[in-house]
Design a protein around this motif. Structure first.
Motif, PDB file in Angstrom:
ATOM      1  N   ILE A 280       6.023  47.443  64.847  1.00 44.72           N
ATOM      2  CA  ILE A 280       4.973  46.857  64.012  1.00 44.72           C
ATOM      3  C   ILE A 280       3.596  47.242  64.546  1.00 44.72           C
ATOM      4  CG2 ILE A 280       3.936  44.676  63.265  1.00 44.72           C
ATOM      5  CD1 ILE A 280       6.823  43.536  63.227  1.00 44.72           C
ATOM      6  N   GLY A 281       3.483  47.304  65.884  1.00 45.67           N
ATOM      7  CA  GLY A 281       2.203  47.680  66.472  1.00 45.67           C
ATOM      8  C   GLY A 281       1.759  49.075  66.065  1.00 45.67           C
ATOM      9  N   VAL A 282       2.671  50.034  66.129  1.00 41.96           N
ATOM     10  CA  VAL A 282       2.290  51.406  65.780  1.00 41.96           C
ATOM     11  C   VAL A 282       2.093  51.545  64.272  1.00 41.96           C
ATOM     12  CG1 VAL A 282       4.606  52.422  65.516  1.00 41.96           C
ATOM     13  CG2 VAL A 282       2.713  53.820  66.358  1.00 41.96           C
ATOM     14  N   ALA A 283       2.879  50.826  63.472  1.00 38.48           N
ATOM     15  CA  ALA A 283       2.685  50.866  62.020  1.00 38.48           C
ATOM     16  C   ALA A 283       1.331  50.286  61.644  1.00 38.48           C
ATOM     17  CB  ALA A 283       3.807  50.103  61.321  1.00 38.48           C
ATOM     18  N   ARG A 284       0.952  49.193  62.318  1.00 36.63           N
ATOM     19  CA  ARG A 284      -0.353  48.583  62.028  1.00 36.63           C
ATOM     20  C   ARG A 284      -1.488  49.520  62.401  1.00 36.63           C
ATOM     21  NH1 ARG A 284      -1.136  42.449  63.715  1.00 36.63           N
ATOM     22  NH2 ARG A 284       0.418  42.364  62.068  1.00 36.63           N
ATOM     23  N   GLU A 285      -1.311  50.253  63.489  1.00 36.10           N
ATOM     24  CA  GLU A 285      -2.334  51.208  63.919  1.00 36.10           C
ATOM     25  C   GLU A 285      -2.622  52.242  62.831  1.00 36.10           C
ATOM     26  OE1 GLU A 285      -4.972  53.221  66.615  1.00 36.10           O
ATOM     27  OE2 GLU A 285      -4.119  51.188  66.600  1.00 36.10           O
ATOM     28  N   HIS A 286      -1.579  52.536  62.019  1.00 32.22           N
ATOM     29  CA  HIS A 286      -1.727  53.542  60.959  1.00 32.22           C
ATOM     30  C   HIS A 286      -1.810  52.929  59.565  1.00 32.22           C
ATOM     31  CE1 HIS A 286      -1.199  57.076  63.582  1.00 32.22           C
ATOM     32  NE2 HIS A 286      -0.451  56.262  64.292  1.00 32.22           N
ATOM     33  N   GLY A 287      -1.924  51.602  59.503  1.00 37.07           N
ATOM     34  CA  GLY A 287      -2.121  50.931  58.217  1.00 37.07           C
ATOM     35  C   GLY A 287      -0.900  50.890  57.323  1.00 37.07           C
ATOM     36  N   VAL A 288       0.293  50.978  57.908  1.00 36.14           N
ATOM     37  CA  VAL A 288       1.512  50.976  57.096  1.00 36.14           C
ATOM     38  C   VAL A 288       2.463  49.849  57.520  1.00 36.14           C
ATOM     39  CG1 VAL A 288       1.405  53.424  56.515  1.00 36.14           C
ATOM     40  CG2 VAL A 288       2.570  52.704  58.626  1.00 36.14           C
ATOM     41  N   ASP A 289       1.931  48.796  58.144  1.00 38.23           N
ATOM     42  CA  ASP A 289       2.786  47.732  58.660  1.00 38.23           C
ATOM     43  C   ASP A 289       3.486  46.958  57.554  1.00 38.23           C
ATOM     44  OD1 ASP A 289      -0.065  47.238  58.523  1.00 38.23           O
ATOM     45  OD2 ASP A 289       0.344  45.174  59.085  1.00 38.23           O
ATOM     46  N   GLN A 290       2.808  46.728  56.419  1.00 42.49           N
ATOM     47  CA  GLN A 290       3.456  45.981  55.345  1.00 42.49           C
ATOM     48  C   GLN A 290       4.613  46.792  54.758  1.00 42.49           C
ATOM     49  OE1 GLN A 290       2.991  42.695  54.440  1.00 42.49           O
ATOM     50  NE2 GLN A 290       4.920  43.200  53.443  1.00 42.49           N
ATOM     51  N   GLU A 291       4.427  48.095  54.642  1.00 40.98           N
ATOM     52  CA  GLU A 291       5.514  48.935  54.142  1.00 40.98           C
ATOM     53  C   GLU A 291       6.713  48.905  55.097  1.00 40.98           C
ATOM     54  OE1 GLU A 291       2.369  49.644  54.072  1.00 40.98           O
ATOM     55  OE2 GLU A 291       1.920  50.026  51.964  1.00 40.98           O
ATOM     56  N   LEU A 292       6.424  48.877  56.388  1.00 37.06           N
ATOM     57  CA  LEU A 292       7.507  48.781  57.373  1.00 37.06           C
ATOM     58  C   LEU A 292       8.282  47.485  57.193  1.00 37.06           C
ATOM     59  CD1 LEU A 292       8.953  49.803  59.954  1.00 37.06           C
ATOM     60  CD2 LEU A 292       7.235  48.531  61.265  1.00 37.06           C
ATOM     61  N   LEU A 293       7.564  46.389  57.001  1.00 40.42           N
ATOM     62  CA  LEU A 293       8.228  45.098  56.803  1.00 40.42           C
ATOM     63  C   LEU A 293       9.043  45.091  55.510  1.00 40.42           C
ATOM     64  CD1 LEU A 293       5.375  42.689  57.944  1.00 40.42           C
ATOM     65  CD2 LEU A 293       7.383  43.415  59.232  1.00 40.42           C
ATOM     66  N   ASP A 294       8.542  45.764  54.488  1.00 35.38           N
ATOM     67  CA  ASP A 294       9.282  45.847  53.220  1.00 35.38           C
ATOM     68  C   ASP A 294      10.612  46.594  53.433  1.00 35.38           C
ATOM     69  OD1 ASP A 294       7.254  44.508  51.948  1.00 35.38           O
ATOM     70  OD2 ASP A 294       6.332  46.313  51.105  1.00 35.38           O
ATOM     71  N   ILE A 295      10.583  47.663  54.211  1.00 39.12           N
ATOM     72  CA  ILE A 295      11.816  48.396  54.505  1.00 39.12           C
ATOM     73  C   ILE A 295      12.789  47.503  55.261  1.00 39.12           C
ATOM     74  CG2 ILE A 295      12.789  50.306  55.841  1.00 39.12           C
ATOM     75  CD1 ILE A 295      10.171  51.842  55.305  1.00 39.12           C
ATOM     76  N   ALA A 296      12.290  46.814  56.278  1.00 32.73           N
ATOM     77  CA  ALA A 296      13.147  45.969  57.105  1.00 32.73           C
ATOM     78  C   ALA A 296      13.756  44.828  56.311  1.00 32.73           C
ATOM     79  CB  ALA A 296      12.342  45.418  58.284  1.00 32.73           C
ATOM     80  N   ALA A 297      13.009  44.306  55.331  1.00 35.22           N
ATOM     81  CA  ALA A 297      13.490  43.166  54.556  1.00 35.22           C
ATOM     82  C   ALA A 297      14.711  43.514  53.711  1.00 35.22           C
ATOM     83  CB  ALA A 297      12.371  42.633  53.657  1.00 35.22           C
ATOM     84  N   LYS A 298      14.910  44.791  53.452  1.00 34.16           N
ATOM     85  CA  LYS A 298      16.053  45.210  52.647  1.00 34.16           C
ATOM     86  C   LYS A 298      17.358  45.192  53.446  1.00 34.16           C
ATOM     87  CE  LYS A 298      13.104  48.145  49.784  1.00 34.16           C
ATOM     88  NZ  LYS A 298      12.734  49.542  49.430  1.00 34.16           N
ATOM     89  N   ARG A 299      17.236  45.025  54.767  1.00 34.90           N
ATOM     90  CA  ARG A 299      18.431  44.969  55.606  1.00 34.90           C
ATOM     91  C   ARG A 299      18.423  43.663  56.385  1.00 34.90           C
ATOM     92  NH1 ARG A 299      22.430  48.040  57.560  1.00 34.90           N
ATOM     93  NH2 ARG A 299      23.309  47.316  59.532  1.00 34.90           N
ATOM     94  N   ALA A 300      19.338  42.774  56.054  1.00 28.09           N
ATOM     95  CA  ALA A 300      19.350  41.447  56.661  1.00 28.09           C
ATOM     96  C   ALA A 300      20.309  41.334  57.839  1.00 28.09           C
ATOM     97  CB  ALA A 300      19.717  40.400  55.607  1.00 28.09           C
ATOM     98  N   GLY A 301      21.218  42.296  58.003  1.00 29.07           N
ATOM     99  CA  GLY A 301      22.248  42.188  59.029  1.00 29.07           C
ATOM    100  C   GLY A 301      21.758  42.614  60.401  1.00 29.07           C
ATOM    101  N   SER A 302      22.658  42.568  61.370  1.00 28.29           N
ATOM    102  CA  SER A 302      22.364  42.954  62.743  1.00 28.29           C
ATOM    103  C   SER A 302      23.357  44.025  63.187  1.00 28.29           C
ATOM    104  CB  SER A 302      22.470  41.738  63.674  1.00 28.29           C
ATOM    105  OG  SER A 302      22.510  42.135  65.023  1.00 28.29           O
ATOM    106  N   TYR A 303      22.853  45.072  63.808  1.00 26.21           N
ATOM    107  CA  TYR A 303      23.745  46.111  64.310  1.00 26.21           C
ATOM    108  C   TYR A 303      24.665  45.588  65.400  1.00 26.21           C
ATOM    109  CZ  TYR A 303      21.412  49.786  61.675  1.00 26.21           C
ATOM    110  OH  TYR A 303      20.933  50.571  60.662  1.00 26.21           O
ATOM    111  N   LEU A 304      24.285  44.494  66.049  1.00 22.61           N
ATOM    112  CA  LEU A 304      25.154  43.907  67.052  1.00 22.61           C
ATOM    113  C   LEU A 304      26.450  43.405  66.425  1.00 22.61           C
ATOM    114  CD1 LEU A 304      25.348  43.253  70.050  1.00 22.61           C
ATOM    115  CD2 LEU A 304      24.334  41.025  69.569  1.00 22.61           C
ATOM    116  N   ALA A 305      26.399  43.056  65.152  1.00 24.25           N
ATOM    117  CA  ALA A 305      27.595  42.595  64.442  1.00 24.25           C
ATOM    118  C   ALA A 305      28.345  43.748  63.775  1.00 24.25           C
ATOM    119  CB  ALA A 305      27.201  41.555  63.386  1.00 24.25           C
TER     120      ALA A 305
END
Length: 280
Positions: free
Chosen positions: A188-213
């Motif tokens: 999130i820090g590097v995405a915010r540095e480039h002004g794309v943090d909201q887009e990053l969060l939008d991508i992440a929101a499409k995946r609710a699971g955990s790779y640990l599972a």
């Protein structure tokens, strides 16, 4: 010992909440304020813990002692308990390596009746939240701790009779759960540095699971390591350029290099991948 006297060392946010749950089935739960902060004292009072002036008095009175302290001082605290000749049940519930837990068992047993390995997973059990206390050790000893927390917001689960199992589970979970939060901060820090943090969060929101599972994904990761490693090195450079620490991604790239010889291997199994990771 249906209603034991319990001692807690030392009641931080998790320790105090766990100790408060123990009051349900204990005659009393003791703590020692010597050397502790006013915030700790206020927390202990809030949770209904009984203050005793000296550690020696706590150890003389307590049937069960639960150690929940900063990991760095776990052995020192256990040694102090041992020096007082504590003869009850000692729950080593700190986030420490199994080898350290075994060393603490060697330090306290057979002076203590038993050393029980414990690992707390979850949030402090307050305001409707629950935590799980994983236990390992002698069956009679773990049974006493199960009884202590029966019917409370601290759930217990016995993993086996070997001291070290609960510690191993705790740190296995920690290695993912806490490190993943650091990685999230970096992303999130590097995405915010480039002004794309909201887009990053939008991508992440499409995946609710955990790779640990999803352990089956580990073999797929291994097969792709040859190209993921260089990609992470590029990402590390971007972090550094944004003033963010790149070391975690460099370490991840180094880890991936252990799978370089299984490039695009679609037949690789989880067991093979883990064996290669442990024995490059």
């Amino acid at each position: 010992m249906d209603h034991p006297i319990v001692g807690i060392l030392h009641p931080g946010s998790m320790g105090a909440a766990v100790a408060a749950c123990a009051t349900v089935n204990a005659t009393s739960v003791l703590w020692c304020p010597a050397g502790r902060s006013p915030a700790t004292a206020a927390r202990a009072k809030q949770h209904g813990l009984e203050s005793v002036p000296e550690l020696g008095e706590l150890l003389d009175r307590a049937d069960i002692v639960i150690s929940l302290c900063p990991p760095a001082v776990a052995e020192d605290l256990a040694a102090e308990v041992g020096s007082h000749g504590f003869g009850g049940w000692f729950v080593e519930a700190n986030a420490i390596a199994p080898e350290r837990t075994k060393q603490i068992e060697d330090l306290l047993y057979p002076g203590a009746k038993a050393v029980i390995d414990g690992g707390v997973v979850g949030s402090p059990p307050v305001d409707g939240k629950t935590a799980t206390l994983y236990l390992s050790g002698r069956a009679a000893a773990t049974g006493r701790i199960e009884a202590l927390f029966s019917g409370t917001a601290v759930r217990t689960r016995v993993l086996g009779t070997a001291v070290g199992q609960a510690s191993a589970l705790k740190l296995s979970y920690t290695s993912f759960q806490k490190a993943s939060r650091i990685l999230a901060a970096l992303a999130i820090g590097v995405a915010r540095e480039h002004g794309v943090d909201q887009e990053l969060l939008d991508i992440a929101a499409k995946r609710a699971g955990s790779y640990l599972a999803e352990p089956e994904y580990i073999a797929k990761t291994a097969a792709r390591a040859w190209r993921w490693g260089p990609e992470l090195k590029e990402a590390a450079d971007v972090l550094a350029a944004a003033g963010l620490p790149p070391e975690m991604l460099h370490a991840a790239a180094t880890t991936l290099a252990r799978w370089d010889d299984v490039k695009d291997d679609s037949e690789l199994t989880l067991t093979d991948a883990l064996n290669r990771l442990a024995q490059p």
